[in-house]
Design an enzyme around this catalytic site. Structure first.
Site, short mmCIF file in Angstrom:
data_model
loop_
_atom_site.label_atom_id
_atom_site.label_comp_id
_atom_site.label_asym_id
_atom_site.label_seq_id
_atom_site.Cartn_x
_atom_site.Cartn_y
_atom_site.Cartn_z
N HIS A 149 -7.99 -4.33 7.12
CA HIS A 149 -6.73 -3.72 7.49
C HIS A 149 -6.07 -4.45 8.63
CE1 HIS A 149 -6.37 0.46 5.63
NE2 HIS A 149 -7.54 0.00 4.80
N ASP A 156 -3.92 1.75 2.27
CA ASP A 156 -4.64 3.15 1.92
C ASP A 156 -3.36 4.02 1.57
OD1 ASP A 156 -7.27 2.23 2.91
OD2 ASP A 156 -7.16 3.51 4.70
N GLU A 238 -13.27 3.39 -2.57
CA GLU A 238 -12.45 4.62 -1.81
C GLU A 238 -11.26 4.47 -2.88
OE1 GLU A 238 -13.66 3.54 3.45
OE2 GLU A 238 -11.31 2.86 2.35
N HIS A 241 -8.17 2.89 -1.00
CA HIS A 241 -7.65 1.60 -0.49
C HIS A 241 -7.84 0.13 -1.36
CE1 HIS A 241 -10.15 -1.27 2.92
NE2 HIS A 241 -10.15 -1.82 1.77
#
Length: 266
Positions: A149, A156, A238, A241
């Protein structure tokens, strides 16, 4: 009178010398700004819903995260443009993207690391990691000292069926429900049902976990397919993500704050 004047002159001279040798007051170091190549997502696509979770107390830490000063999504321009393309397609189908987190400063990652090392702080365990021993967060890969990130091309996000209903604010201290509980029981979110909430530290968050079936699996695959078509790659652990490839800054971890001023005019 001459004696008084001489005394005043001596005092003034002493003050001048003292002023000359006194150090100048320390200047606050200005905050770093985002380099060219970063933009506010809203300037590229104002229709994408933004629920910037880390500016609130509804996080696995139970508090606002360091470096998140304003609820604004900042991304590299190519990533923002790709989300715009995905959003145009989704709007025609009655859906919208909703972002939870975008660019993340290194100071925020450092905050995660400090929290993870404090094994006594488990205030939000009941919602975000009910089945995971906090001492294993590093070993199991839920927390790391660096995050993609911070390079600016990772986001996200989830899907919201339109028209979007409002999501009520989190009330600190309210009863916690496991993030993998049925949608009607866990913290309310106006997104479609993905099988778990956002930031759920559990293997059920793995995008293709075989226990996730039916509408929940279909929703995950719809999100993944839509974003893959515009150049994003999903992190298999995830469902929320995604990283846009190729990354504009593949080797740089930035630390400017999440603040509109960081990308003023962009």
């Amino acid at each position: 009178m001459r004696t008084v004047l001489r005394a005043l002159a001596t005092t003034a001279a002493t003050l001048l010398v003292a002023t000359a040798v006194s150090p100048a007051p320390a200047q606050a170091r200005p905050e770093p700004k985002a380099p060219e190549g970063f933009v506010a997502l809203r300037s590229v696509d104002p229709t994408i819903i933004q629920e910037m979770r880390y500016t609130t107390a509804h996080t696995f830490l139970g508090e606002r995260v360091d470096g998140y000063r304003q609820p604004v999504c900042i991304l590299t321009r190519p990533a923002a443009r790709a989300l715009h393309l995905a959003q145009k397609r989704l709007l025609r189908q009655g859906y919208s993207l909703k972002v939870y987190d975008c660019y993340r400063p290194q100071r925020a990652v450092d905050h995660f690391v400090r929290w993870a090392k404090d094994l006594d702080d488990q205030a939000m365990k009941g919602e975000f990691y009910p089945l995971v021993d906090k001492s294993r967060l590093f070993e199991d890969g839920y927390i790391a000292e660096k995050s993609g990130h911070s390079r600016g091309s990772t986001v996200d996000l989830t899907l919201v069926r339109l028209p979007a209903l409002p999501t009520r604010p989190y009330r600190p201290g309210e009863r916690l429900t496991p993030c993998f509980a049925p949608k009607g029981e866990r913290f309310p979110d106006n997104s479609v049902d993905m099988g778990t909430g956002y930031d759920c530290f559990d293997t059920l968050s793995h995008t293709d976990d075989p226990r996730i079936q039916g509408a929940q699996r279909a929703n995950r695959q719809f999100l993944k397919r839509t974003l893959t078509d515009v150049g994003f790659v999903n992190l298999p652990e995830e469902w929320w993500h995604f990283t846009h490839k190729p990354e504009l800054f593949p080797d740089t971890y930035f630390d400017f704050p999440v603040d509109r001023r960081s990308v003023a005019g962009r």
